[in-house]
Design a protein around this motif. Structure first.
Motif, PDB file in Angstrom:
ATOM      1  N   ILE A  72       0.846  -1.178   0.000  1.00 57.62           N
ATOM      2  CA  ILE A  72       0.000   0.000   0.000  1.00 57.62           C
ATOM      3  C   ILE A  72       0.889   1.238   0.000  1.00 57.62           C
ATOM      4  O   ILE A  72       1.772   1.375   0.852  1.00 57.62           O
ATOM      5  N   THR A  75       0.171   6.672   3.778  1.00 54.43           N
ATOM      6  CA  THR A  75      -0.204   6.414   5.170  1.00 54.43           C
ATOM      7  C   THR A  75      -1.474   7.157   5.559  1.00 54.43           C
ATOM      8  O   THR A  75      -1.701   7.431   6.734  1.00 54.43           O
ATOM      9  N   GLY A  76      -2.279   7.498   4.564  1.00 54.63           N
ATOM     10  CA  GLY A  76      -3.550   8.144   4.858  1.00 54.63           C
ATOM     11  C   GLY A  76      -3.603   9.620   4.539  1.00 54.63           C
ATOM     12  O   GLY A  76      -4.637  10.257   4.728  1.00 54.63           O
ATOM     13  N   CYS A  81       1.792  10.118  -0.493  1.00 51.02           N
ATOM     14  CA  CYS A  81       1.713   9.435  -1.788  1.00 51.02           C
ATOM     15  C   CYS A  81       2.554  10.201  -2.806  1.00 51.02           C
ATOM     16  O   CYS A  81       2.097  11.207  -3.374  1.00 51.02           O
ATOM     17  N   THR A 106      -1.662  -0.729  -4.189  1.00 39.31           N
ATOM     18  CA  THR A 106      -2.851   0.087  -3.943  1.00 39.31           C
ATOM     19  C   THR A 106      -2.414   1.351  -3.194  1.00 39.31           C
ATOM     20  O   THR A 106      -1.235   1.511  -2.856  1.00 39.31           O
ATOM     21  N   ASN A 108      -3.298   4.529  -0.168  1.00 41.77           N
ATOM     22  CA  ASN A 108      -4.011   5.069   1.000  1.00 41.77           C
ATOM     23  C   ASN A 108      -3.574   6.521   1.148  1.00 41.77           C
ATOM     24  O   ASN A 108      -2.652   6.846   1.891  1.00 41.77           O
ATOM     25  N   CYS A 109      -4.251   7.402   0.401  1.00 42.91           N
ATOM     26  CA  CYS A 109      -3.819   8.803   0.311  1.00 42.91           C
ATOM     27  C   CYS A 109      -4.847   9.773   0.887  1.00 42.91           C
ATOM     28  O   CYS A 109      -4.815  10.962   0.586  1.00 42.91           O
ATOM     29  N   THR A 111      -9.078  10.795   1.861  1.00 39.80           N
ATOM     30  CA  THR A 111     -10.447  10.637   1.365  1.00 39.80           C
ATOM     31  C   THR A 111     -10.723  11.387   0.067  1.00 39.80           C
ATOM     32  O   THR A 111     -11.741  11.152  -0.571  1.00 39.80           O
ATOM     33  N   GLY A 133      -8.122   3.020  -6.804  1.00 36.78           N
ATOM     34  CA  GLY A 133      -9.281   3.191  -5.951  1.00 36.78           C
ATOM     35  C   GLY A 133     -10.136   4.392  -6.308  1.00 36.78           C
ATOM     36  O   GLY A 133     -10.842   4.927  -5.450  1.00 36.78           O
ATOM     37  N   LYS A 135      -9.267   7.375  -6.748  1.00 38.44           N
ATOM     38  CA  LYS A 135      -8.859   8.575  -6.018  1.00 38.44           C
ATOM     39  C   LYS A 135      -7.455   9.053  -6.390  1.00 38.44           C
ATOM     40  O   LYS A 135      -6.927   9.965  -5.752  1.00 38.44           O
TER      41      LYS A 135
END
Length: 561
Positions: A72, A75-76, A81, A106, A108-109, A111, A133, A135
Motif C-alpha cells: 500500500i 499512510t492516509g 503518496c 494500492t 491510501n492517500c 479521502t 481506488g 482517487k
C-alpha cells in the motif's frame, strides 16, 4: 478403499459393507481385513500417501507465498503518496519476485483525490497490478510518459516477455513521449533488421542509440500485455515534426499518443476513456506489425488526432496486421488523413454496437489529397497469415462524419489473402455524413459514397451488405452523382465481389419518424454503452485466486484418486 487423507484421518470406503466414514488412520486395518490386502502392501500405501500429503502441504505453502506480493502506497495523507515512493516500491517488489508472481500496488492517500506528479517513466518487467481506488491521478506534467513494459536493458529493443501491467480505477493525465534510448544492430542489412523485415534505412549505417518517442502514456515492448479497467487517460501526446516523404530526424518516431504497442502484444481495455491525444500515427493507440490482439469494450475515444499526412492515419487507433475486436465503443471528434477514428491495415476487425460521430478525415495539404473514412480499411489479412481475413461491422452508428474524398463513414478496400478477404456490413445506421468532393481526376470528381465507399476487391473476396439504413449522406461537389451512389458507393472494381446486398434502405431527406433523428439530436456523445465498475476481469490471463483454487483441486484429486 482409501481415497483421501487429512492430518489424522483417512477417507475410508468399504466395498463389502457399503459405508463411508472419516476414520482414524489405525482403522485402515479393517479395510485390509475386509478386502484381503496384504498388511505390508497396506503399510507402503500409507507411507506413500503421507509423503504425498507432505509434498502437497509444502506446495501449498509455496503457492501462498508467491501468489501475490502487495504494498500500500501512503499512510492516509496526500503528502505520503509520492512518485519516489511509488518508484521505489515498484522496483523493490519486482526485484524480489520471480516468474508470473503478481505484484499488486494500492493507495491510501486520504479521502479526496490526490495528484502524483511524475518525474520519469517507470519500467514494468513483472506481472504488475496498480489500483488507484478512483482517487489517484498520475500526472506526467506534459513532460514524461508513465510506464514502459520492457526489461530495463533496452540495448536490443523493448523486450516484454514477462511484462504485464493491469491498471484499475485510476487516471493518467499529461503524458509525453520523451526520448527513450534503444540500441540497434550495426550495420543493418536487408535481412537482419527486426526479424527479417526490410527497413527503409537498411542500406546505411545506423546511429546507436536510436531515440524513440513512441507512447505518450505507455510504451509496450514485444510480447508484453496491458489491461486497462475503469481508467481515464487525458492530454497525452508524442511530439516532433516529420518531414514529408522521409524519416523523422535521427530516425525518431512519434506514434501512439497514449499507447504504442510492439509485436506480439495483447491489449485489453474495458470501461475506460481517452481524450485529447496527439501523435503522428495512431493518435491514441498505435499497434505495430503483428500485434497479437486488441480488445476494447464499453469505452470512449474523444478528440484524438493523428497529424501525419499521406498513407497514414488512425486518429484514435491504428491497426497493423493484428486481430481487433471493439464492442460498445464511442469514437467522437477524432481526426486523421486515412481513418479519422480507425486505420485498419491488413487486420481482422470486428466492430459491434459502436458509435462514430463527428470524426474528420482530412489532409492538411489540401482537398486534392486522399482522405477517407471514419473507419479506413486497407485489407483484412496479410498474405503471410493463414486463413481468411474478415471485416465485420454490425449494429453501429455513423453520424456527421466528414471526409475529403470517399466514404466518410466507412472506406473499404479488400484483397486476395490466402483464401480471400471477407466482409460483413450489417444493420448499421449512416446519418448525415459528408464528403467534400473536390478531388479531381481527368477533370471529373472521384468522390462519392458519403456513407460507405467500397472501392476495390481482389479475387476470392466477397462482402455482405445487409439491412443498413442510409439517410441524408451528402457529397458537396456540384458534379456529384445523384441518388444512392451519393450515400453508398461501390466502384466497378469492387462490384463483382459483393456476395449479397439487400434490404439496405435509403432516404434523402429527414422525416418525422427518421431512424437518425435521435442520433443527430444526441449532444452527450454517449452513443456507446460506456459504464460499469471495471471489475470484470481482463481476458488475457486467468483470475489468480480462481486459478490457484482450481490448481489445488486438481493436485488433490491426482494424489488421492
Amino acid at each position: 478403499c482409501i481415497r483421501f487423507i487429512s492430518s489424522s484421518q483417512i477417507f475410508f470406503f468399504s466395498s463389502r459393507r457399503r459405508h463411508t466414514r472419516f476414520l482414524p488412520v489405525s482403522w485402515a486395518r479393517r479395510c485390509v481385513q475386509e478386502t484381503g490386502i496384504n498388511a505390508e502392501y497396506m503399510g507402503k500405501i500409507q507411507q506413500n500417501i503421507l509423503m504425498k500429503v507432505i509434498k502437497t502441504l509444502l506446495l501449498l505453502a509455496t503457492l501462498s507465498f508467491i501468489i501475490v506480493s502487495s504494498q500500500i502506497i501512503g499512510t492516509g495523507t496526500q503528502a505520503s503518496c509520492t512518485y519516489l515512493e511509488l518508484k521505489s516500491t515498484l522496483k523493490r517488489l519486482q526485484d524480489s519476485t520471480i516468474g508470473t508472481t503478481l505484484v499488486r500496488i494500492t493507495f491510501n492517500c486520504g479521502t479526496t483525490e490526490v495528484k502524483i506528479p511524475f518525474e520519469g517513466h517507470l519500467f514494468i518487467y513483472r506481472n504488475v497490478e496498480i489500483d488507484g481506488g478512483n482517487k489517484v491521478v498520475l500526472d506526467g506534467q506534459g513532460k514524461y510518459r508513465f510506464f514502459v513494459l520492457s526489461s530495463q536493458d533496452t540495448t536490443w529493443g523493448f523486450l516484454g516477455e514477462n511484462c504485464r501491467l493491469t491498471l484499475r480505477n485510476i487516471k493518467l493525465n499529461g503524458g509525453y513521449g520523451q526520448d527513450l534510448p534503444m540500441g540497434r544492430r550495426l550495420p543493418c542489412t536487408l535481412t537482419d533488421c527486426w526479424g527479417g523485415q526490410p527497413q527503409r534505412d537498411s542500406l546505411r549505417q545506423l546511429v546507436d542509440p536510436v531515440l524513440k518517442k513512441d507512447g505518450g502514456a505507455i510504451k509496450m515492448g514485444t510480447s508484453s500485455q496491458l489491461v486497462l479497467e475503469n481508467v481515464n487517460i487525458t492530454n497525452c501526446r508524442v511530439g516532433g515534426s516529420v518531414p514529408e516523404g522521409g524519416l523523422p530526424p535521427n530516425d525518431i518516431t512519434y506514434n501512439g499518443g497514449a499507447i504504442d504497442a510492439d509485436q506480439k502484444t495483447i491489449i485489453v481495455i474495458r470501461n475506460s476513456s481517452f481524450e485529447n491525444m496527439q501523435a503522428q500515427q495512431g493518435g491514441c493507440i498505435n499497434t505495430r506489425w503483428r500485434t497479437a490482439n486488441i480488445t476494447i469494450t464499453n469505452s470512449k475515444f474523444i478528440n484524438c488526432v493523428a497529424l501525419k499526412n499521406g498513407e497514414n492515419g488512425g486518429g484514435a487507433i491504428k491497426l497493423h496486421e493484428t486481430v481487433a475486436n471493439f464492442q460498445g465503443v464511442t469514437f467522437e471528434r477524432n481526426n486523421a488523413t486515412l481513418g479519422a477514428a480507425i486505420h485498419n491495415l491488413l487486420s481482422d476487425l470486428t466492430v459491434n454496437n459502436c458509435t462514430f460521430k463527428g470524426n474528420t478525415a482530412k489532409d492538411s495539404r489540401g482537398p486534392e489529397y486522399w482522405a477517407n473514412g471514419a473507419i479506413y480499411i486497407d485489407g483484412a489479412r496479410a498474405k503471410t497469415v493463414a486463413g481468411k481475413g474478415i471485416i465485420t461491422i454490425t449494429n453501429s452508428v455513423f453520424s456527421t462524419n466528414f471526409a475529403s474524398s470517399k466514404g466518410a463513414g466507412i472506406y473499404m478496400c479488400l484483397y486476395s489473402a490466402s483464401l480471400g478477404d471477407k466482409g460483413n456490413i450489417t444493420g448499421n445506421l449512416f446519418c448525415s455524413n459528408t464528403v467534400e468532393g473536390k478531388r479531381m481526376i481527368d477533370g471529373k470528381t472521384a468522390n462519392y459514397g458519403a456513407g460507405v465507399a467500397y472501392d476495390c476487391g481482389g479475387a476470392n473476396t466477397n462482402v455482405d451488405f445487409r439491412n443498413n439504413y442510409f439517410e441524408n449522406n451528402k457529397v458537396l461537389n456540384p458534379e456529384k452523382l445523384q441518388g444512392e451512389a451519393e450515400q453508398f458507393l461501390v466502384t466497378n472494381a469492387a462490384a463483382k465481389n459483393i456476395l449479397n446486398s439487400y434490404d439496405n434502405k435509403f432516404s434523402s431527406d429527414l422525416v418525422a419518424d427518421s431512424k437518425c433523428a435521435a442520433i443527430l439530436n444526441d449532444k452527450s456523445g454517449s452513443g456507446g454503452n460506456n459504464g460499469g465498475d471495471g471489475n470484470n476481469g481482463d481476458g488475457t490471463t486467468q483470475n489468480f485466486s480462481r486459478l490457484i483454487c482450481f490448481s489445488i483441486s486438481v493436485i488433490c484429486l491426482y494424489i488421492f484418486m
